[in-house]
Each structure stands twice: as structure tokens, then as C-alpha cells.
Design an enzyme around this catalytic site. Sequence first.
Site, PDB file in Angstrom:
ATOM      1  CG  ASP A  23      -2.185   1.506   1.400  1.00 47.14           C
ATOM      2  OD1 ASP A  23      -1.758   2.159   0.772  1.00 47.14           O
ATOM      3  OD2 ASP A  23      -2.123   1.175   2.402  1.00 47.14           O
ATOM      4  CG  ASP A  27      -6.327   3.492  -0.021  1.00 49.90           C
ATOM      5  OD1 ASP A  27      -5.176   2.597   0.865  1.00 49.90           O
ATOM      6  OD2 ASP A  27      -6.634   3.527  -0.424  1.00 49.90           O
ATOM      7  CG  ASP A  31      -1.465   1.537  -3.867  1.00 50.53           C
ATOM      8  OD1 ASP A  31       0.080   1.489  -3.886  1.00 50.53           O
ATOM      9  OD2 ASP A  31      -1.891   2.815  -2.464  1.00 50.53           O
ATOM     10  CG  ASP A 192     -11.328 -14.441 -14.429  1.00 50.71           C
ATOM     11  OD1 ASP A 192     -10.103 -15.286 -14.118  1.00 50.71           O
ATOM     12  OD2 ASP A 192     -12.415 -14.255 -14.696  1.00 50.71           O
ATOM     13  CD  GLU A 253      -8.979 -19.653 -13.934  1.00 48.04           C
ATOM     14  OE1 GLU A 253      -9.743 -19.254 -13.066  1.00 48.04           O
ATOM     15  OE2 GLU A 253      -9.957 -18.592 -14.922  1.00 48.04           O
TER      16      GLU A 253
HETATM   17  C1  NOJ Z   1     -11.085 -16.527 -12.055  1.00 44.48           C
HETATM   18  C2  NOJ Z   1      -9.984 -15.910 -10.904  1.00 44.48           C
HETATM   19  O1  NOJ Z   1      -9.347 -16.386 -10.706  1.00 44.48           O
HETATM   20  C3  NOJ Z   1     -11.387 -16.461 -10.019  1.00 44.48           C
HETATM   21  O2  NOJ Z   1     -10.509 -14.948  -8.549  1.00 44.48           O
HETATM   22  C4  NOJ Z   1     -13.213 -15.436 -10.317  1.00 44.48           C
HETATM   23  O3  NOJ Z   1     -13.215 -15.395  -9.353  1.00 44.48           O
HETATM   24  C5  NOJ Z   1     -13.120 -16.162 -11.568  1.00 44.48           C
HETATM   25  N1  NOJ Z   1     -12.184 -16.265 -12.208  1.00 44.48           N
HETATM   26  C6  NOJ Z   1     -14.282 -15.249 -12.170  1.00 44.48           C
HETATM   27  O4  NOJ Z   1     -13.974 -14.024 -12.414  1.00 44.48           O
END
Ligand code: NOJ
Length: 510
Positions: A23, A27, A31, A192, A253
Site C-alpha cells: 500500500d 489507506d 495499490d 480469466d 486460466e
Molecule cells: C478466476 C479468478 O481467478 C477468480 O478469482 C475469479 O473469481 C473468477 N475467475 C471469476 O472471474
Amino acid sequence: MPDPADWWRDAVVYQVYPRSFADSDGDGTGDLGGVVRRLPYLAELGVDALWLSPFYTSPLADGGYDVADYRDVDPRFGSLADFDALVAGAHERGLRVIVDLVPNHTSSEHPWFQEALQGRGKDRYIFRDEPNDWESIFGGPAWTQAPDGSYYLHLFAPEQPDLNWDHPEVRAEFRSILRFWLDRGVDGFRVDVAHGMVKAAGLPDVGPKEGRQAEMLGDEQVPYFDQDGVHEIYREWRPILDSYPGGRMAVAEAWVSSPARLARYVGPDELHQAFNFEFMMAGFDAKSFREVIDRSLAEAEIVGAPTTWVLSNHDKPRHVTRHGSLARARAATLLMLALPGSAYLYQGEELGLDEVLDLPDELREDPAFLRTGESRDGCRVPLPWSGTQAEGFGFGPAGSAAPWLPQPASWAALTAAAQEDDPGSTLTLYREALRLRKAHPALGLGSIEWVEAPEEVLVLRREPGFTLVTNTGETPVTLSALGLAGEVLLASGPMAGETVPPDTTVWLAR
Ligand code: NOJ
């Protein structure tokens, strides 16, 4: 000479969860300025790249994986100027920067969803008159009723409506978002839910099942994941990445049912890498490790791209806790870092942090917690840098607000400052391992060869001149009993002479 554009193939990538890393403005929330301040630490650790979890404008309904503006920094995390300073500072130190891209869903605060709620552009999302039987990964139905009576799909929290990837505007928008960050100098993207954007035509029911749908992935496919259509999207993205200089990459992912399905995401016309979560899911025993390693390497061979290795991230309990002890975690780490391919580290694992299991329920923020009782907050506790618990372990400057989640008193011995000059500390082990991994010609890319060993022991050889021993059993083994000799380059725990104690990995020069 390897092509520098292939940097990602054997890179060690450090995941920063910005909210909990450091941080800079006091706060209590981490960041981008905090990351900038700690760049020297990361350079000294010896990683090759950082992956920043989302720092975009977001109501933080899912820790930032609910993006309201894909082209800006949330004021809590700083500004675009801070982002530019981060990229410049990282590049100066030879560190690459990977950002998270969240294409499956937006935040419900995103202007597109706000318009949809007013009845405009609803087809950018997935609205239906009646819900089907799909369940949210975070528990409960995957559909929520909008004020006009229709239902919208959200595979995650209701604040994360799924985009409709059949809509050309959605596709065009993400191509443009890719370019926006590539133009700002990022070296790659972590995609993601890369297996989720395309849903089976007609949105068919999953049908009767035992347990939650979220648990079904291992044995059968569900109509909202791993559909063939997602590959078209990656084939659209790849030429964009390739049109930028310096080796811009993307890592998926993707939670799919087998390594063979995962391999389909990777290749010269799709993504560069996919996370190999099997290694993270393996138990601490020689047999599981060996099976997973063999399977992963065989698949990597098929796709022609090295695999990735992961032990911890922001979604799973930290590996110290998962494997049951710091000794085991350190042993697993040295095993991982000796394997061919790239390795992803999660912030704080280099300090040997454990999962924080006793957070008060009212402080937990994971949207899954209320719905399933499972929470990922325990691996998201702000990092301990120095000093005392009362000072937030130096998470922010002196006099800062308390960190957004409380840190346990036991971390006093685990701060970066406390470990800095301790030759036996986990921080020193990681630094030493990463240094050797760079310096030793057998480590990084290449192949491995297993050597006959007792059931609970892994012995693997890499050329030239490197042998690893991991003892996952309960009895010590001696190097001579394994037919090995050679100088110990690094050990994950104390050795007594040539004895490798239980829960220990040793790197040997031979
Ligand atoms: C995978 C991410 O790593 C996770 O943290 C997130 O909750 C889900 N995708 C949804 O975006």
C-alpha cells in the site's frame, strides 16, 4: 541462442494481487504505487515477470474480477500514470508485465450492463425469459431476474453478468482492449475463465446430477465450459499479439476435464500457455507428483509448448497449508522449480506464508463465502513486509490505516525484513533457487529422466549434471543408498550429512 520473444517458455512469473501486495498511500488497500516501490524486491527475488491480478475500475464484488471499465485503473489502486510508471520501472529492471483480462463477464456496473437494464443493447449479455438449470460457480442459480422480469446469466456472482460472445460488438471490444494494453507496453495477458466465453447453442440444461455442478468438471463437460467455439476467439486474438514486437503472450486460466482438452488452448495460432493446475492439485506424495509431471510433460510435447507449473494462487489455499507444513511446501517448491517449463509463484509464497484460517466471518469478502461457506480470503491477506503487527507489518507507510484484512501475529517472524539476511529463511531459499535456475545449464527448458528409487522418493536427472531428490516418505534416505553422489547445490531443509530427511528436496550437481 533462444529467441528473446520466447521469454515466457521458461519464465518464473510472480503473481501480484494488487489489493494485498503493498500500500503506497496508507489507506489499507494495496495499490500500483506499492508495486512500484517494491520492484527492487521483485528484481532481487529473481523472477522474470509479474502478473497483475485486476486493478481496473471495479466495485470489487469479486476482488476486481468484476470490471466496470477495462481501460482504466480503479482509484483505490492508483491511476493510469501509476500503471505506466510500473511498466517502465519493471522493464528497466528486466521484468516483464502480464495483466489479467476478464472477458467472460463484466461488472454489473459496466455501462453496457447498465444500458441493458434500461432495455438497450441487452443482446451484449445473455438474457432469457426463463432460467435453465445452470448453477453459479459461487453457488446458487446462475440466473438473476432483472427489473423487467427477464433473467440474465452469471456463471459467477450476480454482479458479474456473462457477456454474449456471439455478438460482434463484444468481440470487437475485446480486440480493442487487447490493443489498448499492448500499446501501453504490456508483455502479456492472463485470460480469466478462458474456457467459459462460448456457451452451447440453445443453452441446454445440464440435467440431473449429484452434488454441485461446479464439481462436475473432472468427469464430464458442462454446456457452459470448454465449448469448441472459444478457440475461434483465440485464433482472432493471436494475430493481434503477434503483430506487436518483443514476444507478447497470453496464458489461459482454463479448468477443463483433461490435459488433452487443455492442450487445445495452446499452439501457434491460439494462446501461448495454459495453467497446469494438476500439479497444484497433486497430493504430497511421490506417486502423485510423478504421475502429474509425466502427464503434463507428455501433453506439452504434443502441443509443442512447455508446460506451466503452479503451487499457489489467489483462488486456492496456500500450499504451506494444503501440503500440511512449511517443510513440505519448500520441498514442493524446489521440485517445481527444477521442472522444464515456466513456473508461476503467488505473492507471499516466497515468505512461506500459510493460509489464514481464522478470519472473522464478517470480514470475509469472497462472494463465494455467503453462498457456499468456502472462502478464498485466507490467501489474500496483505503481505507482511517488516515491523510489528500493530504497524500492519509495513504493508503501508508509517501511520497507515490497518490493512483491509487483518494479518496474523504469527507472521512477525515471516516478514520480508525478518527473513532478508537469514540463510535458512524461505525468502533466501527462493532467491537461491531462482538464481541457480538461471545459472544452471540443466534447468529451465529441456527434458527430465526418472531414476529408479524407493516408492516414496523421487529422483530425477536433468542434463548436464543435475539430479533432484524429493523424499515424500516418513523415513530418511541417504544419497549413497540411492546410488547418488555429488555436491549439494541447494536443499529445502536441513540435511544431516548425506541424509535426505522426510519432506525434503535436494538439488545435486553430479
Ligand atoms: C478466476 C479468478 O481467478 C477468480 O478469482 C475469479 O473469481 C473468477 N475467475 C471469476 O472471474
